[in-house]
Design an enzyme around this catalytic site. Structure first.
Site, PDB file in Angstrom:
ATOM      1  CG  ASP A 136      -2.097  -1.205   1.280  1.00  0.00           C
ATOM      2  OD1 ASP A 136      -2.728  -1.414  -0.015  1.00  0.00           O
ATOM      3  OD2 ASP A 136      -2.003  -2.037   2.024  1.00  0.00           O
ATOM      4  CG  PHE A 211      -2.957  -3.781  -5.863  1.00  0.00           C
ATOM      5  CD1 PHE A 211      -3.720  -5.060  -5.515  1.00  0.00           C
ATOM      6  CD2 PHE A 211      -3.420  -2.665  -5.247  1.00  0.00           C
ATOM      7  CE1 PHE A 211      -4.836  -5.082  -4.662  1.00  0.00           C
ATOM      8  CE2 PHE A 211      -4.781  -2.862  -4.615  1.00  0.00           C
ATOM      9  CZ  PHE A 211      -5.135  -3.843  -4.285  1.00  0.00           C
TER      10      PHE A 211
HETATM   11  C1  LIG Z   1      -1.712  -2.824  -3.010  1.00  0.00           C
HETATM   12  S1  LIG Z   1      -2.100  -4.374  -1.881  1.00  0.00           S
HETATM   13  C2  LIG Z   1      -1.273  -4.984  -3.120  1.00  0.00           C
HETATM   14  C3  LIG Z   1      -1.577  -7.050  -3.013  1.00  0.00           C
HETATM   15  C4  LIG Z   1      -0.632  -7.545  -4.196  1.00  0.00           C
HETATM   16  N1  LIG Z   1       0.807  -8.217  -3.780  1.00  0.00           N
HETATM   17  C5  LIG Z   1      -0.784  -7.388  -5.575  1.00  0.00           C
HETATM   18  O1  LIG Z   1       0.452  -6.656  -6.029  1.00  0.00           O
HETATM   19  O2  LIG Z   1      -1.778  -7.483  -6.377  1.00  0.00           O
HETATM   20  C6  LIG Z   1      -1.245  -4.641  -0.274  1.00  0.00           C
HETATM   21  C7  LIG Z   1      -1.326  -5.751   0.722  1.00  0.00           C
HETATM   22  O3  LIG Z   1      -0.754  -5.808   1.694  1.00  0.00           O
HETATM   23  C8  LIG Z   1      -1.941  -5.633   2.736  1.00  0.00           C
HETATM   24  N2  LIG Z   1      -1.149  -5.450   4.156  1.00  0.00           N
HETATM   25  C9  LIG Z   1      -0.220  -4.470   4.263  1.00  0.00           C
HETATM   26  N3  LIG Z   1      -0.124  -4.493   5.335  1.00  0.00           N
HETATM   27  C10 LIG Z   1      -0.055  -5.678   5.287  1.00  0.00           C
HETATM   28  C11 LIG Z   1       0.599  -6.061   6.868  1.00  0.00           C
HETATM   29  N4  LIG Z   1       1.217  -5.804   7.988  1.00  0.00           N
HETATM   30  N5  LIG Z   1       0.839  -8.039   7.328  1.00  0.00           N
HETATM   31  C12 LIG Z   1      -0.200  -8.518   6.289  1.00  0.00           C
HETATM   32  N6  LIG Z   1      -0.950  -7.757   4.895  1.00  0.00           N
HETATM   33  C13 LIG Z   1      -0.741  -6.071   4.763  1.00  0.00           C
HETATM   34  C14 LIG Z   1      -3.364  -5.383   2.421  1.00  0.00           C
HETATM   35  O4  LIG Z   1      -3.991  -5.837   2.428  1.00  0.00           O
HETATM   36  C15 LIG Z   1      -3.214  -5.709   0.723  1.00  0.00           C
HETATM   37  O5  LIG Z   1      -3.911  -7.045   0.587  1.00  0.00           O
END
Ligand SMILES: C[S@@+](CC[C@H](N)C(=O)[O-])C[C@H]1O[C@@H](n2cnc3c(N)ncnc32)[C@H](O)[C@@H]1O
Length: 230
Positions: A136, A211
């Site tokens: 994110d 993403f």
């Molecule tokens: C922007 S999305 C990208 C998902 C995937 N990697 C992609 O490229 O399609 C970021 C993901 O990181 C997860 N995330 C963010 N911080 C996290 C944390 N501290 N622990 C586990 N998951 C986390 C969010 O729930 C989200 O699904």
């Protein structure tokens, strides 16, 4: 939320918007969690990967795997390696478990907790590679403190990697890419495999993620960063 809760609430890199789970995702969690899920328990010490996977193999950890497409594809492509994934978004966990079961993967385990909490229970020098794909970006300046890539996090990842293990990151958000480059280039635990201040060619030995496709549609440049634990 009380004032006390506000004071003690850690700054997290995610906001839990659970969204709706489809019936098949719910079913997948029920059926797949006993086989693929690892829950953090009170008094938990560090995980013994050899015991968990029943073998010794190179170990890759993906933080924030989203819908799990890259994690599943990598686990399928590399049966000689073991894969660990961490994601807080339950629908993503459900979809990943559904795919793991349909592909009959035996080299994958999944955590549905905050990565920071999971990392506390990962033994030092027990991982060969850590992936952080399209984390994110928290674009607003006032939210930059929520970005997961910070000095403390980077050192935590460094501690879990074996010597010469790699930390691989990708983002479609240039400002976050610059931030990642700055934080990692100054870390004495890592060497930029492409030289200080340099990005890797994109995509670097990885499947395209959901993403990433979203970023591409918006015309964003994709940045990959590859660091070696030194
Ligand atoms: C922007 S999305 C990208 C998902 C995937 N990697 C992609 O490229 O399609 C970021 C993901 O990181 C997860 N995330 C963010 N911080 C996290 C944390 N501290 N622990 C586990 N998951 C986390 C969010 O729930 C989200 O699904």
């Amino acid at each position: 939320m009380t004032d006390i809760e506000k004071i003690h609430r850690p700054i997290r890199s995610f906001v839990l918007r659970q969204g709706r789970m489809t019936p098949s995702q719910q079913e997948a969690i029920q059926e797949g969690w006993p086989r693929y899920g690892i829950a953090l328990s009170e008094g938990q010490e560090v995980f013994d990967w050899n015991k968990i996977f029943g073998r010794e193999a190179p170990r890759v950890l993906e933080i924030g795997f989203g819908m799990g497409d890259s994690l599943i594809a990598l686990a399928k492509q590399h049966p000689e390696m073991d894969f660990l994934g961490i994601e807080v978004h339950q629908p993503g966990v459900g979809r990943t478990l559904a795919n793991a079961m349909s592909q009959e993967l035996t080299n994958l385990k999944v955590f549905a907790d905050d990565a920071i909490e999971v990392l506390k229970h990962v033994a030092p020098t027990s991982l060969d590679r850590v992936l952080l794909l399209f984390a994110d970006p928290w674009p607003k300046k006032k939210h930059h403190k929520r970005r997961i890539v910070q000095d403390v996090f980077v050192e935590m990842v460094a501690q879990k990697l074996k010597l010469h293990g790699q930390f691989r990151l990708a983002t479609d958000w240039q400002d976050y890419a610059d931030h990642m480059l700055a934080v990692l280039d100054k870390s004495t635990s890592f060497r930029n495999c492409f030289g200080q201040g340099q990005y890797a060619p994109s995509p670097f030995e990885r499947p395209i993620t959901k993403f990433e496709m979203r970023g591409q549609k918006l015309g964003h440049v994709i940045r990959d960063l590859i660091y070696e634990r030194i």
